[in-house]
Structures are given as structure tokens and as C-alpha cells.
Design a protein around this motif. Structure first.
Motif, PDB file in Angstrom:
ATOM      1  N   SER A 171       0.764  -1.149   0.113  1.00  0.00           N
ATOM      2  CA  SER A 171       0.156  -0.098  -0.098  1.00  0.00           C
ATOM      3  C   SER A 171       0.879   1.289  -0.019  1.00  0.00           C
ATOM      4  N   CYS A 172       2.151   1.024  -0.189  1.00  0.00           N
ATOM      5  CA  CYS A 172       2.873   2.269  -0.177  1.00  0.00           C
ATOM      6  C   CYS A 172       2.434   3.393  -1.242  1.00  0.00           C
ATOM      7  N   LYS A 173       2.178   2.764  -2.526  1.00  0.00           N
ATOM      8  CA  LYS A 173       1.733   3.535  -3.510  1.00  0.00           C
ATOM      9  C   LYS A 173       0.527   4.680  -3.172  1.00  0.00           C
ATOM     10  N   GLU A 174      -0.040   3.921  -2.356  1.00  0.00           N
ATOM     11  CA  GLU A 174      -1.668   4.898  -1.799  1.00  0.00           C
ATOM     12  C   GLU A 174      -1.019   5.788  -1.009  1.00  0.00           C
ATOM     13  N   PHE A 175      -0.064   5.243  -0.088  1.00  0.00           N
ATOM     14  CA  PHE A 175       0.644   6.359   1.194  1.00  0.00           C
ATOM     15  C   PHE A 175       1.172   7.283   0.527  1.00  0.00           C
ATOM     16  N   TYR A 176       1.850   7.111  -0.707  1.00  0.00           N
ATOM     17  CA  TYR A 176       2.740   8.104  -1.343  1.00  0.00           C
ATOM     18  C   TYR A 176       1.632   9.121  -2.089  1.00  0.00           C
ATOM     19  N   HIS A 177       0.643   8.774  -2.730  1.00  0.00           N
ATOM     20  CA  HIS A 177      -0.437   9.614  -3.234  1.00  0.00           C
ATOM     21  C   HIS A 177      -1.078  10.459  -2.136  1.00  0.00           C
ATOM     22  N   GLN A 178      -1.302   9.725  -0.951  1.00  0.00           N
ATOM     23  CA  GLN A 178      -2.009  10.659   0.188  1.00  0.00           C
ATOM     24  C   GLN A 178      -1.028  11.862   0.588  1.00  0.00           C
ATOM     25  N   LEU A 179       0.188  11.540   0.595  1.00  0.00           N
ATOM     26  CA  LEU A 179       1.229  12.372   0.993  1.00  0.00           C
ATOM     27  C   LEU A 179       1.468  13.691   0.045  1.00  0.00           C
ATOM     28  N   GLU A 180       1.143  12.995  -1.176  1.00  0.00           N
ATOM     29  CA  GLU A 180       1.283  14.201  -2.330  1.00  0.00           C
ATOM     30  C   GLU A 180      -0.002  14.934  -2.295  1.00  0.00           C
ATOM     31  N   GLU A 208      -1.803  15.752   0.489  1.00  0.00           N
ATOM     32  CA  GLU A 208      -1.618  16.789   1.563  1.00  0.00           C
ATOM     33  C   GLU A 208      -0.570  17.818   1.298  1.00  0.00           C
ATOM     34  N   LYS A 209       0.460  17.705   0.573  1.00  0.00           N
ATOM     35  CA  LYS A 209       1.418  18.410   0.134  1.00  0.00           C
ATOM     36  C   LYS A 209       1.029  19.614  -0.684  1.00  0.00           C
ATOM     37  N   ASN A 210       0.040  19.188  -1.820  1.00  0.00           N
ATOM     38  CA  ASN A 210      -0.695  19.915  -2.596  1.00  0.00           C
ATOM     39  C   ASN A 210      -1.515  21.009  -1.819  1.00  0.00           C
ATOM     40  N   LYS A 211      -2.338  20.480  -1.065  1.00  0.00           N
ATOM     41  CA  LYS A 211      -3.197  21.194  -0.344  1.00  0.00           C
ATOM     42  C   LYS A 211      -2.356  22.417   0.288  1.00  0.00           C
ATOM     43  N   LYS A 256       4.776  24.345  13.619  1.00  0.00           N
ATOM     44  CA  LYS A 256       5.603  23.411  14.271  1.00  0.00           C
ATOM     45  C   LYS A 256       4.911  21.969  14.751  1.00  0.00           C
ATOM     46  N   PHE A 257       3.936  22.181  15.381  1.00  0.00           N
ATOM     47  CA  PHE A 257       3.133  21.123  16.125  1.00  0.00           C
ATOM     48  C   PHE A 257       2.481  20.303  15.062  1.00  0.00           C
ATOM     49  N   TYR A 258       2.005  21.139  14.145  1.00  0.00           N
ATOM     50  CA  TYR A 258       1.044  20.442  13.134  1.00  0.00           C
ATOM     51  C   TYR A 258       2.038  19.513  12.188  1.00  0.00           C
ATOM     52  N   GLN A 259       3.099  19.933  11.846  1.00  0.00           N
ATOM     53  CA  GLN A 259       4.290  19.183  11.033  1.00  0.00           C
ATOM     54  C   GLN A 259       4.447  17.788  12.079  1.00  0.00           C
ATOM     55  N   GLU A 260       4.821  18.237  13.205  1.00  0.00           N
ATOM     56  CA  GLU A 260       5.230  17.030  14.213  1.00  0.00           C
ATOM     57  C   GLU A 260       4.036  16.087  14.444  1.00  0.00           C
ATOM     58  N   GLY A 261       2.659  16.389  13.861  1.00  0.00           N
ATOM     59  CA  GLY A 261       1.529  15.449  14.140  1.00  0.00           C
ATOM     60  C   GLY A 261       1.108  15.759  15.572  1.00  0.00           C
ATOM     61  N   SER A 304      -9.879  19.455   9.336  1.00  0.00           N
ATOM     62  CA  SER A 304      -9.868  18.512   8.251  1.00  0.00           C
ATOM     63  C   SER A 304      -8.826  17.299   8.617  1.00  0.00           C
ATOM     64  N   LYS A 305      -7.753  17.596   9.442  1.00  0.00           N
ATOM     65  CA  LYS A 305      -7.008  16.615   9.851  1.00  0.00           C
ATOM     66  C   LYS A 305      -7.391  15.752  10.891  1.00  0.00           C
ATOM     67  N   LEU A 306      -8.282  16.477  11.776  1.00  0.00           N
ATOM     68  CA  LEU A 306      -8.645  15.630  13.023  1.00  0.00           C
ATOM     69  C   LEU A 306      -9.690  14.711  12.488  1.00  0.00           C
ATOM     70  N   ILE A 307     -10.648  15.142  11.666  1.00  0.00           N
ATOM     71  CA  ILE A 307     -11.699  14.652  10.911  1.00  0.00           C
ATOM     72  C   ILE A 307     -11.091  13.139  10.120  1.00  0.00           C
ATOM     73  N   VAL A 308      -9.963  13.243   9.753  1.00  0.00           N
ATOM     74  CA  VAL A 308      -9.269  12.004   8.921  1.00  0.00           C
ATOM     75  C   VAL A 308      -8.985  11.050   9.955  1.00  0.00           C
ATOM     76  N   GLU A 309      -8.350  11.529  11.117  1.00  0.00           N
ATOM     77  CA  GLU A 309      -7.969  10.760  12.373  1.00  0.00           C
ATOM     78  C   GLU A 309      -9.241   9.924  12.702  1.00  0.00           C
ATOM     79  N   TYR A 310     -10.249  10.896  13.060  1.00  0.00           N
ATOM     80  CA  TYR A 310     -11.344  10.381  13.836  1.00  0.00           C
ATOM     81  C   TYR A 310     -11.897   9.219  12.949  1.00  0.00           C
ATOM     82  N   GLU A 311     -12.282   9.540  11.661  1.00  0.00           N
ATOM     83  CA  GLU A 311     -12.848   8.637  10.800  1.00  0.00           C
ATOM     84  C   GLU A 311     -12.031   7.234  10.732  1.00  0.00           C
TER      85      GLU A 311
END
Length: 701
Positions: free
Chosen positions: A23-32, A34-37, A125-130, A174-181
Motif C-alpha cells: 500500500s506504499c503507493k497509496e500512502f505516497y499519493h496521500q502524502l502528495e 497533503e503537500k498540494n493542499k 511546528k506542532f502540525y508538522q510533528e503531528g 480536516s486533519k482531525l476528521i481524517v484521524e477520527y474517521e
């Protein structure tokens, strides 16, 4: 540091499961994505903010220049002060105080800008650290600042702060919703009973993570100053509050299921089976009740009174929108409309009585109070009630007494009518608005008056014997109805309606004791009329049987020896027999409370009959006086003693008349050995003159 963040994200995604490598490819697209947003958002900020930054920079430079000038002026002031020129010193000092205040404002302004900038950097900073916990804490500090300066006249910095808060709100949300779902998927939410593979009770660390995310979602809500009222698309949903974000996310999969089953072409979407929809909602509430109270309610402490109520409210809103759509079509089919109406009222009753849903919260009843539907509802109630009244009055057993108590005899007809009224009350009593309840109350009052008029029509029918007719049963029914309405007038439901009605009639100066005062006056007038009629009819029959008694030869009856026991006058047997039988018949068929009025009325009429038509029109020998006194004391009083412990109270005038007849013929009215209180002077004189001995004594003298 950035590399470590990347490692952390990858490890978090893969975990210990090597199978996820595919699923690494899927993870890569997910990061892409996020970066674009983030790049898009940064581009927007960079395009909007520069002008504001340039303006702020110019202002800061101007303030810096003013501060340098102020320092130079302060040095000159010190020189003047040292020379001893106090007048110029005080003038300069006041000028410096004004400038100092202005500089303090500028300093606070700069501190605020610096705080916003530093907090935004921390958030980045905290956002980048998660680190979502610290992100939300920093976000909350911006919200507190916004609340503190919301009334400032520095509009630029206020707008700038609002933009910053909204930006981070959108990003965090948007980030917390993804985590929550994702976490809800792990929990296998929703917990539907159909699901054969219900997950075991989650572990404590999963519970802690869920509660933390729930808390963070609640805290990322926009501050009150930035919240926009949701656009109301329907008057039906205006009373439904916007659910909090966690509840909205919990409801979303249930909403999809609801739309799938009850708003599409599925067989479960049947207009003749609304109970399927209601049953499903109740099942969902039951299935998630424990989770809401155990997992979520502790988190919601301080945010809302009851997470369960908020959850139910969201489900009820779904039903309300669906129900409104259905009823607009079903109003043309009386059977389906009535069935849906009954199921809707039952559903609301179930929620409030068994699931703790407040009766004051938004509910499905808002559908039933829409003008077109509400008019249809009342018309259907009226149609059904009129049909029920026809059936109950035409029944062969309508006037049979089915139960009784110390006050009333309850007929089948009266009992069914009260049940009809009670059912109507139960159906509309939960309506939230008093105006709708008052319309139903007016309908009930019309129904009661219609019932009264129907009984008036039945009363007009001819009869040979009033006690053998339906009149006593009608009287019992009216009396039972009256007593119930008196009790209902003191119930909280009707007291509240009385209060609202009095407020509406305040300009008319028309104040009543209860909502039933006017109709009770009409009913009680009818009761009094029937009571008088029964008593008059019985008294008339007694009077008819008393003819020979009234014409008996009282003036020649011999005085009996004290040793000889007297008996009832033979000529009065028929009269006393009718009196006895009628009283016992009335006692058996008339309500106890009404019968008390009847026997008192008959006692009064009997007194009048015996005084006016026997004692005051006949001459009496001592034996005749002895006989009538015996008839009264040994026959009439014992008869009425069955109904009262002191019957003599109701025959006082008759007893005084008998005592007068038995006095010595030569006694004058003012020489009587006992006091006369019930008879007037003319009656006393006339009765004394009725005694044969007195007449003979007068002739001899």
C-alpha cells in the motif's frame, strides 16, 4: 528534523504489518495530496498577506520614528526641569503623558502581532510533528485572544486574527476528521445489531485515544465571534440545533444507511409502514446508548448537558425530514394518514418516556403542526370522534351502569366518552406550542357541547315512567362527565392552557376558574333540570296516591289508649308505598351524589304536601292529630333515616305542625310550651284553628 517526521509518518502507517508494503503507493499519493493542499493554502496566504505586511511595516517604522523623537523631547524636558521653570515643565509633562498612552497602545498592538506570529509558528511546528494536542492548545489561545479584543477599534489586526484563526480551524478540522474517521473504522462504527462480527470491547488505550480525539474536535470549533448561523432550508429544521462535530461524524454513516433504506427504492421504504422507520431509529439509539454514555459523555462534560440527547436529536431530524415528505402525500388517504399519525405520536412518546429525550427538545411533532397537516389532523380527530359518539349512543347497552363509586354511577356511554376525550388529550398534550394545544382544547369543548346536545335530544323523547326511562341514565352520564371535568380543570395540563387562554382574553375581562367553566355551567344546568323533573314526577305520583289520605276523616278519629299500639293510617298505605318504592328505586339507579339532592327535594315537597293539602285543609280531632303525628314520626322519619342520621332536620316544619295539632286546644300561639322556628305565624294560627277541640271550645265560650 524533517527527515525524522517522515520516518515517523511511515512507521505509523506501516506498523508491524509487512503486508502493508503493497500500500506504499497509496500512502505516497496521500502524502502528495497533503503537500498540494498545503502549497495551495500557502500560495493563497502569500498572495493575500503581503499588502497587509507592507502596511504594518510602514506603521512600525513610523512608530519607531515617533519614539526617537519622543526620547529627544524627554531629554529637553529634563533640561528645562533642572533650570526650575515649573510652568513649562508641567505643560511638557501633560504632553508626555498623552504621548506615553499612545506609545503604550502601539506597544500592545505590536505585542499582539508578535503573539499571533509566534503562536502561528508554534501551530505550524506542532502540525508538522503531528502533535494535535499542542496544536489545539495553541489554537485555543488564539481564540481567547480573539474573544479579548473582539470589541477593539483596531479593525486591521482584528481581521488579521480572524483570518489566522479560520485558517488553522480549517486545517486542524480536516486533519482531525481524517484521524477520527479512521478510528471509527477500527471501532467498527456504527454498532448495528445486524452486524454479526461485532468487535470485542475495545482496549483502554483505544478508548483513551478516541476520547482525546473527541475532545480535540470539540475544542477546534470556531470561537463564538466567527460562527455563522447555518442556513435554514426548511422551517421544520429551524428548532434542531447544529450537532457538535464528533456527533455529526458519528451520525454520518447512520444517515447514509437511513437514506439507503427509507428514501430510495428499497422495499423497506413503504409509506404504509412508517413503524419500520421508527423502529430502526429506536434500535440505533438502543445499540449505541452504552457507548455514548460510557465513552463520550465524560468528554462532553462542560460542552453539552447530554451527548445522548444530542445524538438522538440528530436521528430525529432525519425522521422529521422524511416524515414531512411522506405526510404531504398521505394527507389524501385517511387510513394511511391516521396510521402514520398514530405511529408518529407513539414514536415521540417512546423517546420521551423510555429514552430520556426531553419533551422540550426539537421533535417529529413539528411535522404534525405544519398548517396543512395540522388542519387535516384536527379534522380527522373530529370525524373519528363523531363516528364514535354515534356508535356509543346507538349501542343497546349504552345506558347500563358498568361501575360505581361513592359519588357516581358510570354508564357505558359516559365511560366511553371520557375515554374518547382522554385519548385526544394524550395525543395533543405533548405539542410544544400552546397555540396548537389551545386549538385542540377548543375542539374538545365543541365535542363536549355536541355530546350534551345529543343527550338533550334523547331527553325529549316521550316516556310513561320517568324512573323506568333513560332519563336517570342520562342524568348519571352528565353527572359523571361534570365530575371528571371538574377534576381535569385542576390538572397541570389544563391549568397551563387556562393560563394561556386567560392571557389571550385579558382585554375581554372574561375570567373563568378553569377551561371548562362555561361548558360546566351548561352541563350543570341540564343536570339540575333533570333532577327537578325526576323529583317533580315522583312527587306528583305520590300526590296522586295521597288523595284518599288527604280526604280522610281526621276530625272524627278516636283518641287511642296508650296501651294500644297505633298503625299506619289505612288511607295512606298507597301513598307511603309509592314513596318507599320510588325512593329505593331512585337510590338504586341514580348516582349517590344526585340521589342526595333528590331525596332532600322530595322531603321538602312531602312536607309541603302534608302541611298544605292535609293539615291546613282538614279539621283534626285529638285522635286525628295523634294519628298524623304517628304517621310522620313512626313511618316517614324512619324511611328517610336510611339516607341521613338526622331526618328530623328535613321535616322540621311538618313536625312542628304535628306538635301544634297535639297541644291543648285552649293554648294560644304565644303560650306554646315549645318554640316554633320553621312555621310562620299565619300557619301556626291556621293549624291551631284546625283542631276540633279548639273550635268547640270557642263555640262554648
Amino acid at each position: 528534523m524533517e527527515i525524522e517526521n517522515v520516518y515517523r509518518r511511515i512507521n505509523q502507517f506501516l506498523g508491524n504489518d509487512w503486508k502493508k508494503l503493497t500500500s506504499c503507493k497509496e500512502f505516497y499519493h496521500q502524502l502528495e495530496d497533503e503537500k498540494n493542499k498545503m502549497e495551495s493554502e500557502l500560495y493563497r496566504i502569500r498572495s493575500e498577506i503581503p499588502a497587509k505586511i507592507d502596511e504594518t511595516t510602514r506603521r512600525i517604522e513610523n512608530v519607531q520614528s515617533d519614539i526617537l523623537s519622543f526620547i529627544d523631547e524627554l531629554k529637553n524636558f529634563l533640561k528645562i526641569y533642572e533650570t526650575g521653570d515649573l510652568e513649562n515643565s508641567f505643560e511638557k509633562l501633560s504632553t508626555f503623558a498623552v504621548k506615553r498612552t499612545e506609545f503604550n497602545k502601539c506597544l500592545n498592538y505590536l505585542k499582539t502581532v508578535k503573539f499571533i506570529e509566534n503562536t502561528s509558528n508554534d501551530l505550524k511546528k506542532f502540525y508538522q510533528e503531528g502533535n494535535w494536542n499542542k496544536c489545539v492548545m495553541s489554537y485555543l489561545s488564539l481564540g481567547l485572544l480573539l474573544r479579548g479584543i473582539s470589541s477593539t477599534q483596531c479593525t486591521n489586526i482584528l481581521e488579521y486574527l480572524k483570518d489566522v484563526v479560520q485558517y488553522w480551524h480549517k486545517l486542524l478540522k480536516s486533519k482531525l476528521i481524517v484521524e477520527y474517521e479512521q478510528l471509527l473504522k477500527v471501532l467498527n462504527w456504527p454498532f448495528v445489531t445486524r452486524n454479526k462480527a461485532l468487535p470485542p470491547l475495545p482496549q483502554e488505550d483505544l478508548k483513551s485515544k478516541f476520547q482525546l480525539l473527541t475532545k480535540l474536535l470539540l475544542e477546534t470549533e470556531l470561537p463564538e465571534e466567527l460562527r455563522v448561523k447555518p442556513i435554514v432550508t426548511s422551517a421544520l429544521t429551524i428548532d434542531f440545533p447544529q450537532p457538535s462535530l464528533p456527533i455529526f461524524l458519528l451520525l454520518e454513516p447512520l444517515r447514509k444507511r437511513f437514506l439507503f433504506h427509507f428514501c430510495g427504492n428499497k422495499q423497506t421504504n413503504r409509506s404504509d409502514k412508517p413503524e419500520w422507520m421508527f423502529s430502526q431509529i429506536l434500535t440505533w439509539i438502543k445499540d449505541h446508548e452504552y457507548f455514548l454514555s460510557d465513552w463520550m459523555q465524560p468528554v462532553y462534560k462542560g460542552f453539552t448537558s447530554s451527548v445522548k440527547v444530542e445524538f438522538i436529536c440528530g436521528l430525529v431530524k432525519m425522521v422529521t425530514e422524511k416524515l414531512h415528505s411522506d405526510l404531504l402525500q398521505l394527507q389524501y388517504d385517511d387510513i394511511l394518514f391516521t396510521h402514520t399519525l398514530d405511529e408518529t405520536l407513539g414514536f415521540h412518546r417512546e423517546l420521551t418516556s423510555n429514552y430520556g429525550y426531553p419533551s422540550t427538545s426539537a421533535s417529529v411533532l413539528s411535522v404534525l403542526t405544519q398548517a396543512q397537516i395540522f388542519v387535516k389532523w384536527i379534522n380527522m380527530e373530529r370525524k373519528y370522534a363523531e363516528r364514535r359518539m354515534d356508535d356509543m349512543l346507538n349501542s343497546n347497552t349504552a345506558w347500563e351502569v358498568i361501575s360505581e363509586n361513592e359519588r357516581c354511577k358510570i354508564t357505558e356511554c359516559g365511560d366511553e366518552f371520557i375515554i374518547l376525550l382522554s385519548t385526544i388529550t394524550d395525543r395533543y398534550s405533548s405539542l410544544p406550542r400552546p397555540g396548537h394545544r389551545l386549538q385542540f382544547l377548543d375542539f374538545q369543548l365543541e365535542l363536549i357541547d355536541d355530546f350534551r346536545l345529543r343527550l338533550v335530544q334523547l331527553r325529549i323523547e316521550d316516556y310513561m315512567d320517568i324512573l323506568s326511562s333513560d332519563v336517570p341514565a342520562i342524568l348519571n352520564t352528565l353527572h359523571y362527565l361534570s365530575s371528571i371535568l371538574v377534576e381535569w380543570g385542576t390538572l397541570p395540563h389544563f391549568l397551563m392552557l387556562h393560563h394561556f387562554k386567560e392571557q389571550m382574553n385579558v382585554e375581554r375581562n372574561d375570567h373563568n376558574d378553569s377551561v371548562f367553566t362555561d361548558i360546566l355551567e351548561l352541563i350543570n344546568h341540564f343536570i339540575e333540570s333533570l333532577t327537578r323533573e325526576i323529583c317533580s314526577n315522583v312527587t306528583l305520583e305520590i300526590s296522586a296516591k295521597s288523595r284518599s289520605y288527604r280526604r280522610d276523616r281526621w276530625n272524627i278519629m278516636p283518641l287511642m289508649n296508650p296501651d294500644v299500639e297505633l298503625g299506619l293510617t289505612l288511607s295512606g298505605c298507597a301513598m307511603f308505598q309509592v314513596l318507599t318504592s320510588k325512593l329505593h328505586q331512585m337510590q338504586n339507579i341514580i348516582a349517590p351524589e344526585i340521589f342526595r339532592q333528590c331525596w332532600k327535594n322530595i322531603a321538602d315537597q312531602l312536607c309541603k304536601l302534608l302541611i298544605d293539602d292535609v293539615i291546613l285543609v282538614n279539621m283534626f280531632s285529638r285522635g286525628g292529630a295523634q294519628q298524623i303525628q304517628f304517621d310522620v314520626k313512626r313511618n316517614i322519619l324512619p324511611l328517610f333515616a336510611q339516607f341521613t342520621p338526622k331526618p328530623e332536620v328535613y321535616f322540621k316544619s311538618l313536625l312542628e305542625a304535628c306538635d301544634l295539632l297535639c297541644t291543648d286546644p285552649s293554648v294560644e300561639p304565644d303560650e306554646l310550651p315549645f318554640e316554633i322556628t320553621a312555621l310562620n305565624a299565619n300557619q301556626v294560627e291556621s293549624i291551631l284553628n284546625r283542631k276540633c277541640g279548639r273550635v268547640l271550645f270557642a263555640e262554648l265560650t
